[in-house]
Every structure is written in C-alpha cells, then in structure tokens.
Design an enzyme around this catalytic site. Sequence first.
Site, PDB file in Angstrom:
ATOM      1  N   TYR A  69      -0.844   6.470  -6.250  1.00 23.07           N
ATOM      2  CA  TYR A  69       0.167   6.194  -5.219  1.00 23.07           C
ATOM      3  C   TYR A  69       0.491   7.452  -4.403  1.00 23.07           C
ATOM      4  CZ  TYR A  69       0.773   1.350  -6.470  1.00 23.07           C
ATOM      5  OH  TYR A  69       0.537  -0.001  -6.649  1.00 23.07           O
ATOM      6  N   VAL A 105       2.821  -1.880   2.225  1.00 26.81           N
ATOM      7  CA  VAL A 105       3.753  -0.895   1.665  1.00 26.81           C
ATOM      8  C   VAL A 105       3.745   0.390   2.497  1.00 26.81           C
ATOM      9  CG1 VAL A 105       3.650  -1.863  -0.670  1.00 26.81           C
ATOM     10  CG2 VAL A 105       1.990  -0.100  -0.011  1.00 26.81           C
ATOM     11  N   ASP A 106       3.002   0.375   3.620  1.00 28.76           N
ATOM     12  CA  ASP A 106       3.042   1.533   4.523  1.00 28.76           C
ATOM     13  C   ASP A 106       4.228   1.382   5.488  1.00 28.76           C
ATOM     14  OD1 ASP A 106       2.266   0.103   6.946  1.00 28.76           O
ATOM     15  OD2 ASP A 106       0.204   0.067   6.196  1.00 28.76           O
ATOM     16  N   HIS A 121       6.520  -6.616  -0.463  1.00 28.81           N
ATOM     17  CA  HIS A 121       5.929  -5.948  -1.626  1.00 28.81           C
ATOM     18  C   HIS A 121       6.396  -4.508  -1.781  1.00 28.81           C
ATOM     19  CE1 HIS A 121       2.417  -9.104  -1.641  1.00 28.81           C
ATOM     20  NE2 HIS A 121       3.528  -9.557  -2.210  1.00 28.81           N
ATOM     21  N   CYS A 129      13.584   4.911 -10.465  1.00 25.16           N
ATOM     22  CA  CYS A 129      13.440   5.142 -11.905  1.00 25.16           C
ATOM     23  C   CYS A 129      12.878   3.883 -12.571  1.00 25.16           C
ATOM     24  CB  CYS A 129      14.802   5.502 -12.493  1.00 25.16           C
ATOM     25  SG  CYS A 129      14.755   5.634 -14.280  1.00 25.16           S
ATOM     26  N   CYS A 160      18.450   9.698 -16.054  1.00 25.06           N
ATOM     27  CA  CYS A 160      18.157   9.278 -17.436  1.00 25.06           C
ATOM     28  C   CYS A 160      16.840   9.833 -17.981  1.00 25.06           C
ATOM     29  CB  CYS A 160      18.175   7.754 -17.536  1.00 25.06           C
ATOM     30  SG  CYS A 160      16.696   6.962 -16.892  1.00 25.06           S
ATOM     31  N   GLY A 197      -4.283 -10.371   9.352  1.00 22.63           N
ATOM     32  CA  GLY A 197      -4.893  -9.408   8.430  1.00 22.63           C
ATOM     33  C   GLY A 197      -4.519  -9.572   6.973  1.00 22.63           C
ATOM     34  N   THR A 198      -4.392 -10.820   6.544  1.00 21.49           N
ATOM     35  CA  THR A 198      -4.152 -11.029   5.107  1.00 21.49           C
ATOM     36  C   THR A 198      -5.172 -12.007   4.549  1.00 21.49           C
ATOM     37  OG1 THR A 198      -2.587 -11.762   3.406  1.00 21.49           O
ATOM     38  CG2 THR A 198      -2.382 -12.798   5.576  1.00 21.49           C
ATOM     39  N   ALA A 241      -7.379  -6.923  14.374  1.00 18.00           N
ATOM     40  CA  ALA A 241      -6.020  -7.000  14.935  1.00 18.00           C
ATOM     41  C   ALA A 241      -5.823  -6.058  16.123  1.00 18.00           C
ATOM     42  CB  ALA A 241      -5.005  -6.678  13.833  1.00 18.00           C
TER      43      ALA A 241
HETATM   44  C1  BJW Z   1      -8.542  -7.480   9.039  1.00 16.55           C
HETATM   45  C2  BJW Z   1      -9.055  -6.337   9.553  1.00 16.55           C
HETATM   46  C3  BJW Z   1      -8.675  -6.033  10.840  1.00 16.55           C
HETATM   47  C4  BJW Z   1      -9.822  -6.460   7.607  1.00 16.55           C
HETATM   48  N1  BJW Z   1      -7.844  -6.829  11.500  1.00 16.55           N
HETATM   49  N2  BJW Z   1      -7.718  -8.272   9.694  1.00 16.55           N
HETATM   50  C5  BJW Z   1      -2.928 -17.852 -10.059  1.00 16.55           C
HETATM   51  C6  BJW Z   1      -2.550 -18.611  -8.972  1.00 16.55           C
HETATM   52  C7  BJW Z   1      -1.470 -18.246  -8.169  1.00 16.55           C
HETATM   53  C8  BJW Z   1      -0.732 -17.103  -8.456  1.00 16.55           C
HETATM   54  C9  BJW Z   1      -1.119 -16.335  -9.549  1.00 16.55           C
HETATM   55  C10 BJW Z   1      -2.182 -16.712 -10.336  1.00 16.55           C
HETATM   56  N3  BJW Z   1      -2.325 -15.767 -11.313  1.00 16.55           N
HETATM   57  C11 BJW Z   1      -1.364 -14.824 -11.141  1.00 16.55           C
HETATM   58  C12 BJW Z   1      -0.613 -15.174 -10.075  1.00 16.55           C
HETATM   59  C13 BJW Z   1       0.532 -14.432  -9.515  1.00 16.55           C
HETATM   60  C14 BJW Z   1       0.134 -13.210  -8.717  1.00 16.55           C
HETATM   61  C15 BJW Z   1      -0.984 -13.570  -7.751  1.00 16.55           C
HETATM   62  O1  BJW Z   1      -0.762 -14.081  -6.660  1.00 16.55           O
HETATM   63  N4  BJW Z   1      -2.218 -13.286  -8.133  1.00 16.55           N
HETATM   64  C16 BJW Z   1      -3.377 -13.645  -7.312  1.00 16.55           C
HETATM   65  C17 BJW Z   1      -4.284 -12.438  -7.183  1.00 16.55           C
HETATM   66  C18 BJW Z   1      -4.059 -14.826  -7.954  1.00 16.55           C
HETATM   67  N5  BJW Z   1       1.326 -12.819  -8.004  1.00 16.55           N
HETATM   68  C19 BJW Z   1       2.215 -11.999  -8.558  1.00 16.55           C
HETATM   69  O2  BJW Z   1       2.068 -11.529  -9.658  1.00 16.55           O
HETATM   70  C20 BJW Z   1       3.485 -11.767  -7.763  1.00 16.55           C
HETATM   71  N6  BJW Z   1       4.621 -11.930  -8.581  1.00 16.55           N
HETATM   72  C21 BJW Z   1       4.901 -13.093  -9.184  1.00 16.55           C
HETATM   73  O3  BJW Z   1       4.237 -14.089  -9.050  1.00 16.55           O
HETATM   74  O4  BJW Z   1       6.020 -13.012  -9.932  1.00 16.55           O
HETATM   75  C22 BJW Z   1       6.426 -14.124 -10.718  1.00 16.55           C
HETATM   76  C23 BJW Z   1       7.744 -13.744 -11.332  1.00 16.55           C
HETATM   77  C24 BJW Z   1       8.879 -14.428 -10.974  1.00 16.55           C
HETATM   78  C25 BJW Z   1      10.098 -14.056 -11.555  1.00 16.55           C
HETATM   79  C26 BJW Z   1      10.163 -12.999 -12.468  1.00 16.55           C
HETATM   80  C27 BJW Z   1       9.020 -12.304 -12.785  1.00 16.55           C
HETATM   81  C28 BJW Z   1       7.795 -12.659 -12.227  1.00 16.55           C
HETATM   82  C29 BJW Z   1       3.543 -10.319  -7.287  1.00 16.55           C
HETATM   83  C30 BJW Z   1       2.465 -10.012  -6.321  1.00 16.55           C
HETATM   84  C31 BJW Z   1       2.559  -8.543  -5.939  1.00 16.55           C
HETATM   85  C32 BJW Z   1       1.377  -8.097  -5.107  1.00 16.55           C
HETATM   86  N7  BJW Z   1       1.382  -6.675  -5.008  1.00 16.55           N
HETATM   87  C33 BJW Z   1       0.303  -6.025  -4.283  1.00 16.55           C
HETATM   88  C34 BJW Z   1       0.355  -4.505  -4.612  1.00 16.55           C
HETATM   89  C35 BJW Z   1       1.496  -3.847  -3.866  1.00 16.55           C
HETATM   90  C36 BJW Z   1       1.542  -2.385  -4.133  1.00 16.55           C
HETATM   91  C37 BJW Z   1       0.304  -1.670  -3.669  1.00 16.55           C
HETATM   92  O5  BJW Z   1      -0.085  -1.776  -2.498  1.00 16.55           O
HETATM   93  O6  BJW Z   1      -0.276  -0.978  -4.489  1.00 16.55           O
HETATM   94  O7  BJW Z   1       0.443  -6.260  -2.876  1.00 16.55           O
HETATM   95  S1  BJW Z   1      -1.309  -6.709  -4.635  1.00 16.55           S
HETATM   96  C38 BJW Z   1      -1.927  -6.537  -3.008  1.00 16.55           C
HETATM   97  O8  BJW Z   1      -2.215  -7.838  -2.454  1.00 16.55           O
HETATM   98  C39 BJW Z   1      -0.787  -5.936  -2.185  1.00 16.55           C
HETATM   99  C40 BJW Z   1      -0.902  -6.721  -0.919  1.00 16.55           C
HETATM  100  O9  BJW Z   1       0.332  -6.698  -0.211  1.00 16.55           O
HETATM  101  C41 BJW Z   1      -1.287  -8.105  -1.393  1.00 16.55           C
HETATM  102  C42 BJW Z   1      -1.933  -8.947  -0.366  1.00 16.55           C
HETATM  103  O10 BJW Z   1      -3.121  -8.400   0.077  1.00 16.55           O
HETATM  104  P1  BJW Z   1      -3.515  -8.493   1.614  1.00 16.55           P
HETATM  105  O11 BJW Z   1      -2.510  -7.801   2.435  1.00 16.55           O
HETATM  106  O12 BJW Z   1      -3.789  -9.904   1.949  1.00 16.55           O
HETATM  107  O13 BJW Z   1      -4.838  -7.602   1.658  1.00 16.55           O
HETATM  108  P2  BJW Z   1      -6.337  -7.958   1.271  1.00 16.55           P
HETATM  109  O14 BJW Z   1      -7.034  -6.675   1.039  1.00 16.55           O
HETATM  110  O15 BJW Z   1      -6.404  -8.979   0.220  1.00 16.55           O
HETATM  111  O16 BJW Z   1      -6.922  -8.669   2.587  1.00 16.55           O
HETATM  112  C43 BJW Z   1      -7.098  -7.958   3.787  1.00 16.55           C
HETATM  113  C44 BJW Z   1      -7.481  -8.951   4.867  1.00 16.55           C
HETATM  114  O17 BJW Z   1      -7.550  -8.231   6.094  1.00 16.55           O
HETATM  115  C45 BJW Z   1      -8.842  -9.613   4.660  1.00 16.55           C
HETATM  116  O18 BJW Z   1      -8.726 -11.010   4.874  1.00 16.55           O
HETATM  117  C46 BJW Z   1      -9.723  -8.993   5.736  1.00 16.55           C
HETATM  118  O19 BJW Z   1     -10.701  -9.881   6.255  1.00 16.55           O
HETATM  119  C47 BJW Z   1      -8.699  -8.665   6.792  1.00 16.55           C
HETATM  120  N8  BJW Z   1      -9.046  -7.598   7.677  1.00 16.55           N
HETATM  121  N9  BJW Z   1      -9.873  -5.741   8.546  1.00 16.55           N
HETATM  122  C48 BJW Z   1      -7.400  -7.975  10.852  1.00 16.55           C
HETATM  123  N10 BJW Z   1      -9.155  -4.906  11.413  1.00 16.55           N
HETATM  124 ZN    ZN Z   2      16.836   6.601 -14.593  1.00 12.89          ZN
END
Ligand code: BJW
Ligand code: ZN
Length: 258
Positions: A69, A105-106, A121, A129, A160, A197-198, A241
Amino acid sequence: MTDQPARRAAELLGQARRVVVFTGAGMSAESGVPTFRDALTGLWQRYDAQALATPEAFRADPALVWGWYEWRRHAVRLAHPNAGHRAVAAIQHRVPGTVLITQNVDDLHERAGSPAPVHLHGSLFAPRCSACARPAPVSDDAEGEPVDGRRVPPPRCAHCTAPVRPGVVWFGEALPGAALDAAVEAASSCDLLLTIGTSGLVYPAAEIPQVAARLGAAVVQVNPEETPLDGVAEVNLRGPAARVLPALVDAVWEGADG
Ligand code: BJW
Ligand code: ZN
C-alpha cells in the site's frame, strides 16, 4: 463522435436531470495507475492483488501488505488526473447535483476538480488503527516511501500501539455504511447512470448500476472490454475513458464554455 451508440449516449446525457457517475480502476488506467485485475509488475509480480487485499493477508504478514500500500500510495502521488477525470468533473459542473461514486482508492477525481466523491472502498490516504480505528497520520514524505515492492512494517497507533492499517475495504469487510447508503440512494433516484472502467465483478458495488437500471434509469457503460454490465447498459461505449468521455462531453456541450 459520430457512431450510433455515441450519439445515443450524448442524447441521454443531454436530457438527464439526475446523473450518477460510477467509476472503477479503468478510470485511472491512463494516469498510469494499474487496474486491480492487471497483473502486478516489478517486485510485486509474483503476488496476486486479490490475495493481498484481505484482512487475513494483513494479519499473516503486515509488513508485506503495508509495503504494497505504501508503494501504491507513492505511485498515486506521482500520477496526474487524466482527461477522463476532467470530463467527469465537467459533467458535474454542467449537471448540478450529479453524484460521483467511485470504487477507487486514489484521489485523482478530487484532484481533477470533482467535489466529494463517494468512496465505496475507502482511500489510500486515510490509514487507521487496526484495533481502535483511530485515524493515523499519513506521511507526506514521498522520498521516504518505497518505489519498489518491499516489506515495510506498519507504524504503531499513537493511542494503543496496535499496527496501523490501510483505510481501504478489503474482501470480506463491510463497505462504509454512509457511503453505501448514499450510493444506493443516488442510484435509486437518477435518470442516467454512467458506469466507467469497472469490471463489475466485485459486490456489493457492482449492484449500483443494476439498481439504477432496475428502477428505470438509462445506463451507459464506458469500457474497452466486455463486462457483466454489458447487458445492464442501454449503451456500451467501447474505448478508453480518457478518449471516450471528453468526446461525450464535447458532443453534448460542444462550443459551450465552462
Ligand atoms: C478501462 C480502461 C480505460 C481498462 N478506460 N476502462 C461471490 C459472489 C458475490 C460476492 C462474493 C462472492 N464471494 C465473495 C463475495 C464478496 C466479495 C466479492 O464481491 N468478491 C468477488 C471477487 C466475487 N465482496 C466483498 O468481500 C465486499 N464485502 C462484503 O461483501 O462484505 C460483506 C459483509 C457485510 C457485513 C459485514 C461484514 C461483511 C468487499 C469488497 C471490497 C473490494 N475491495 C477492493 C480492494 C480495495 C483496496 C485496494 O485497492 O487495495 O476494491 S478489491 C478491488 O476490486 C478494489 C476495486 O475497487 C474493486 C473493483 O475493481 P474494478 O474497479 O472494477 O477494477 P478491475 O481491475 O476489476 O477492472 C478494471 C476495468 O477497467 C476492466 O473492465 C477493464 O476493461 C477496464 N479498463 N482500462 C476504461 N483506459
Ligand atoms: Zn489504536
């Protein structure tokens, strides 16, 4: 912008009164910030982002995860918003009340002039902490940060002494309640949602465009690749984009200033 999907998207944006913009990692790709599902590079290439972005990984090896990170925070500090970020800010300016929801997260939307995006996110710039959740100061000293992948032990909480953790949402963690509520509320009451872009793979964020479509809003997707949201979108604009969004803004408000 002369093809049919582009014309339809411009028509929808020109008519919309309540707009939601929903962004993912592809939004920042052309700023040089790797998307989440791109293979990691350099010293990080033998790691999988999905495996590092978990509470289990942080518990097992806090210095590895904190170092990753720190490296990403450093890379984002050196990056600049692209023309796509600026086009989103222009849409917000043109259609007051537009709600920007980002999974990123940027801070590139903020730096492009978008006020107060809803961060589903979390943020690279809000560590806290891992035990008492108090905010921890983030170092501004870019030179002191790792430019390459390596382990960096996390700082300790001043209150802490538990390890400080990144202020992001990892897999298995709940999204910030206020942000998720605001996103669902905005998606439920918009007439146009632009999803940009997701990959639409990560839930519950991926539900946001689906909620909007279900309640009658038009959905326009900007992505060079197919995604599971293709079927939800009335219009799919296949392209990066930073090219597609300025063209869309021009097509709607061409010749207008501001
Ligand atoms: C372009 C481009 C250009 C390229 N122009 N476009 C099964 C089914 C459903 C759900 C689940 C499951 N098993 C587990 C789950 C839950 C899980 C989940 O969804 N998992 C899936 C992988 C299956 N979700 C969670 O765990 C969430 N929490 C939850 O469910 O909690 C339940 C709960 C309730 C109450 C109490 C306790 C718990 C939390 C999800 C958190 C996600 N976090 C991350 C990391 C953030 C920190 C970090 O960055 O390190 O967030 S994961 C990662 O994915 C990050 C992103 O925000 C997120 C989405 O990704 P994104 O933005 O879509 O990026 P990419 O890389 O996937 O795609 C990029 C796209 O851009 C592509 O399509 C390209 O084509 C395109 N692209 N260039 C436009 N120039
Ligand atoms: Zn603390």
